[in-house]
Design a protein around this motif. Structure first.
Motif, PDB file in Angstrom:
ATOM      1  N   GLU A  87       0.832  -1.205   0.000  1.00 55.08           N
ATOM      2  CA  GLU A  87       0.000   0.000   0.000  1.00 55.08           C
ATOM      3  C   GLU A  87       0.868   1.258   0.000  1.00 55.08           C
ATOM      4  O   GLU A  87       0.538   2.256  -0.650  1.00 55.08           O
ATOM      5  N   LEU A  88       1.987   1.210   0.724  1.00 52.96           N
ATOM      6  CA  LEU A  88       2.888   2.359   0.763  1.00 52.96           C
ATOM      7  C   LEU A  88       3.634   2.562  -0.556  1.00 52.96           C
ATOM      8  O   LEU A  88       3.998   3.688  -0.900  1.00 52.96           O
ATOM      9  N   ALA A  89       3.871   1.475  -1.269  1.00 50.32           N
ATOM     10  CA  ALA A  89       4.639   1.537  -2.518  1.00 50.32           C
ATOM     11  C   ALA A  89       3.885   0.780  -3.604  1.00 50.32           C
ATOM     12  O   ALA A  89       4.318  -0.276  -4.057  1.00 50.32           O
ATOM     13  N   PRO A  90       2.741   1.296  -4.046  1.00 49.48           N
ATOM     14  CA  PRO A  90       1.916   0.543  -4.999  1.00 49.48           C
ATOM     15  C   PRO A  90       2.650   0.260  -6.301  1.00 49.48           C
ATOM     16  O   PRO A  90       3.221   1.160  -6.915  1.00 49.48           O
ATOM     17  N   GLY A  91       2.664  -1.025  -6.667  1.00 51.07           N
ATOM     18  CA  GLY A  91       3.329  -1.447  -7.884  1.00 51.07           C
ATOM     19  C   GLY A  91       4.833  -1.502  -7.794  1.00 51.07           C
ATOM     20  O   GLY A  91       5.509  -1.801  -8.775  1.00 51.07           O
ATOM     21  N   ARG A  92       5.381  -1.237  -6.603  1.00 52.36           N
ATOM     22  CA  ARG A  92       6.839  -1.161  -6.463  1.00 52.36           C
ATOM     23  C   ARG A  92       7.355  -2.049  -5.331  1.00 52.36           C
ATOM     24  O   ARG A  92       8.480  -1.856  -4.872  1.00 52.36           O
ATOM     25  N   PHE A  93       6.569  -3.009  -4.902  1.00 51.00           N
ATOM     26  CA  PHE A  93       6.993  -3.894  -3.826  1.00 51.00           C
ATOM     27  C   PHE A  93       7.000  -5.331  -4.307  1.00 51.00           C
ATOM     28  O   PHE A  93       6.063  -5.780  -4.979  1.00 51.00           O
ATOM     29  N   VAL A  94       8.074  -6.044  -3.958  1.00 52.23           N
ATOM     30  CA  VAL A  94       8.193  -7.467  -4.254  1.00 52.23           C
ATOM     31  C   VAL A  94       8.347  -8.203  -2.925  1.00 52.23           C
ATOM     32  O   VAL A  94       9.282  -7.922  -2.155  1.00 52.23           O
ATOM     33  N   LEU A  95       7.448  -9.107  -2.652  1.00 53.10           N
ATOM     34  CA  LEU A  95       7.512  -9.903  -1.438  1.00 53.10           C
ATOM     35  C   LEU A  95       8.380 -11.124  -1.707  1.00 53.10           C
ATOM     36  O   LEU A  95       7.993 -12.030  -2.440  1.00 53.10           O
ATOM     37  N   GLY A  96       9.562 -11.131  -1.116  1.00 56.29           N
ATOM     38  CA  GLY A  96      10.425 -12.305  -1.190  1.00 56.29           C
ATOM     39  C   GLY A  96      10.267 -13.136   0.059  1.00 56.29           C
ATOM     40  O   GLY A  96      10.425 -12.633   1.173  1.00 56.29           O
ATOM     41  N   VAL A  97       9.923 -14.397  -0.104  1.00 59.62           N
ATOM     42  CA  VAL A  97       9.726 -15.299   1.031  1.00 59.62           C
ATOM     43  C   VAL A  97      10.614 -16.523   0.852  1.00 59.62           C
ATOM     44  O   VAL A  97      11.049 -16.843  -0.255  1.00 59.62           O
ATOM     45  N   GLY A  98      10.864 -17.198   1.956  1.00 64.26           N
ATOM     46  CA  GLY A  98      11.658 -18.411   1.893  1.00 64.26           C
ATOM     47  C   GLY A  98      11.624 -19.134   3.217  1.00 64.26           C
ATOM     48  O   GLY A  98      11.071 -18.642   4.201  1.00 64.26           O
ATOM     49  N   THR A  99      12.236 -20.302   3.238  1.00 66.95           N
ATOM     50  CA  THR A  99      12.188 -21.121   4.449  1.00 66.95           C
ATOM     51  C   THR A  99      13.094 -20.605   5.542  1.00 66.95           C
ATOM     52  O   THR A  99      12.883 -20.917   6.708  1.00 66.95           O
ATOM     53  N   SER A 100      14.125 -19.820   5.205  1.00 69.58           N
ATOM     54  CA  SER A 100      15.169 -19.460   6.162  1.00 69.58           C
ATOM     55  C   SER A 100      15.904 -20.735   6.578  1.00 69.58           C
ATOM     56  O   SER A 100      16.028 -21.667   5.772  1.00 69.58           O
ATOM     57  N   THR A 101      16.373 -20.817   7.810  1.00 72.19           N
ATOM     58  CA  THR A 101      17.163 -21.965   8.244  1.00 72.19           C
ATOM     59  C   THR A 101      16.667 -22.474   9.587  1.00 72.19           C
ATOM     60  O   THR A 101      16.026 -21.743  10.346  1.00 72.19           O
ATOM     61  N   PRO A 102      16.979 -23.733   9.940  1.00 69.31           N
ATOM     62  CA  PRO A 102      16.598 -24.234  11.259  1.00 69.31           C
ATOM     63  C   PRO A 102      17.157 -23.400  12.403  1.00 69.31           C
ATOM     64  O   PRO A 102      16.520 -23.291  13.457  1.00 69.31           O
ATOM     65  N   THR A 103      18.332 -22.798  12.223  1.00 70.36           N
ATOM     66  CA  THR A 103      18.888 -21.957  13.288  1.00 70.36           C
ATOM     67  C   THR A 103      17.935 -20.818  13.619  1.00 70.36           C
ATOM     68  O   THR A 103      17.619 -20.553  14.790  1.00 70.36           O
ATOM     69  N   ILE A 104      17.464 -20.120  12.581  1.00 66.45           N
ATOM     70  CA  ILE A 104      16.583 -18.976  12.802  1.00 66.45           C
ATOM     71  C   ILE A 104      15.197 -19.424  13.222  1.00 66.45           C
ATOM     72  O   ILE A 104      14.592 -18.864  14.145  1.00 66.45           O
TER      73      ILE A 104
END
Length: 316
Positions: free
Chosen positions: A83-100
Motif C-alpha cells: 500500500e505504501l509503494a503501490p506497484g513497487r513492492f516485491v515480497l520475497g519469502v523463503g524457508t530461512s534456516t533451522p537456526t533462525i
C-alpha cells in the motif's frame, strides 16, 4: 530496464540515519532496495521508511521467513508495504534456516518444500483480497480476508537454491531469489528456473584494494554459510563440491581455523566481489550478462564509511 539493487540497512548505520542516503539512491543509479531478516531489523520496517524517503525505488524482502509469522500476519505485513509503494513492492519469502526458525524462534522447521508451496498459494489468494478458507498440506486457514488488500497485489518471489525449489518458484511465484553464487553459476540456476521469471541474487561486495583483507573476511563468511547443509548441497549441484570438501571436513571436525585455511583464493574470488569500486561494478555487471535479472549488492565492511561505499558503487 537493468536493475541495480542495494541491501539495507547498512551494517553499523542507525536506521534513521539512512534517510539522506536513501533519498540519493535513484540519482546514484540504484533501482531497488532489498531488506533481509535474520537477527537485526525485521524485513518490513526498513522498507516502510524507504517508501517514504525515496518513492521511486522498488522495494523487496530477501527474505521474510515463511515459518516465523502466521500466514495471515505475513500477508498483512506484505499488504502494508504494497500500500505504501503501490506497484513497487516485491515480497520475497523463503524457508530461512533451522537456526533462525527453531533455535531462535522455537518453531518447528518441517516440510520446507510443501510449506513453501502452500504459503505461495495462500499469499496469491490473500493478496488478491480473496476470503481464504483452505486446508493445505502444512497448515489450514479459515475465513481470512485482508481488510486492506493492495492494488495492485505485489509480486511474490521465492528463495530457491536447487532445481526443486527453482521449479516451484517458476510455477507458483513470479521468480526466485538466490545468493552465494558466481557469475559463471547464473546459467545453471537460470536453466532450472527458466527464462521468463525474475531472478534476484544478493551479491557480497567488498570494495577495497586490500585483497588479503577482503579474502580474509570472505573466508569467514564462506565457512559460516557454505557449511550449512542446504548451501553445501547447492554448491555440490553447482560443481563446487570438490573445492569446498576440505573446508567442510575441517568444519565437521570442529576446526574452524583449518576450515578457513582450506578455502582457496580462487573460491573466494568467485563468490566475493572485491577490488576498487569500478572493478566491483564491472564484476556485478557480469552477473547480469550471465542472466541475472536483479543484482542486489550487500556491502561488506572495509573500515570506510559505508555510505561512501554505496555512492562509489552506484551505477550512475
Amino acid at each position: 530496464m537493468t536493475r541495480w539493487g542495494l541491501t539495507l540497512p547498512l551494517t553499523g548505520v542507525p536506521l534513521a540515519a539512512h534517510r539522506d542516503l536513501v533519498r540519493s539512491l535513484p540519482d546514484l543509479g540504484y533501482s531497488d532496495v532489498w531488506s533481509a531478516e535474520t537477527a537485526g531489523t525485521d524485513a518490513f520496517t526498513p522498507l516502510a521508511l524507504a517508501a517514504e524517503w525515496a518513492p521511486g525505488l522498488r522495494l523487496g524482502t530477501a527474505i521474510a521467513p515463511i515459518y516465523t509469522r502466521g500466514a495471515g500476519l505475513l500477508a498483512m505485513s506484505a499488504a502494508t508495504i504494497a500500500e505504501l509503494a503501490p506497484g513497487r513492492f516485491v515480497l520475497g519469502v523463503g524457508t530461512s534456516t533451522p537456526t533462525i526458525v527453531t533455535n531462535w524462534n522455537a518453531l518447528p522447521f518441517e516440510a520446507p518444500y510443501a510449506r513453501s508451496r502452500d504459503t505461495l498459494r495462500f499469499l496469491r489468494s490473500a493478496l488478491r483480497g480473496d476470503k481464504v478458507t483452505e486446508t493445505y498440506e502444512t497448515f489450514a486457514v479459515s475465513k481470512f480476508r485482508l481488510e486492506r488488500p493492495p492494488t495492485p497485489p505485489p509480486q511474490v518471489v521465492l528463495a530457491a537454491l536447487r532445481p526443486g525449489m527453482l521449479r516451484l518458484a517458476a510455477r507458483e511465484a513470479d521468480g526466485a531469489i538466490t545468493n552465494w553464487l558466481a557469475p559463471s553459476d547464473v546459467p545453471t540456476v537460470r536453466s532450472a528456473l527458466g527464462e521468463g521469471p525474475e531472478l534476484v541474487a544478493r551479491i557480497f561486495v567488498c570494495p577495497t584494494t586490500d585483497a588479503d583483507a577482503a579474502r580474509g573476511l570472505g573466508r569467514l563468511l564462506i565457512s559460516s554459510y557454505l557449511t550449512v547443509p542446504v548451501y553445501a548441497a547447492f554448491h555440490e549441484w553447482l560443481g563446487r563440491g570438490d573445492a569446498l570438501r576440505p573446508m567442510n571436513e575441517a568444519w565437521a571436525a570442529g576446526d574452524r581455523a583449518a576450515a578457513n585455511a582450506a578455502i582457496t583464493d580462487e573460491v573466494v574470488d568467485e563468490l566475493i566481489v572485491h577490488g576498487p569500486p569500478e572493478k566491483c561494478r564491472e564484476r556485478v555487471a557480469e552477473y547480469v550478462e550471465q542472466g541475472l535479472t536483479t543484482p542486489v549488492i550487500s556491502i561488506l565492511p572495509t573500515g570506510d564509511d559505508p555510505s561512501d561505499l554505496v555512492r562509489a558503487l552506484g551505477r550512475a
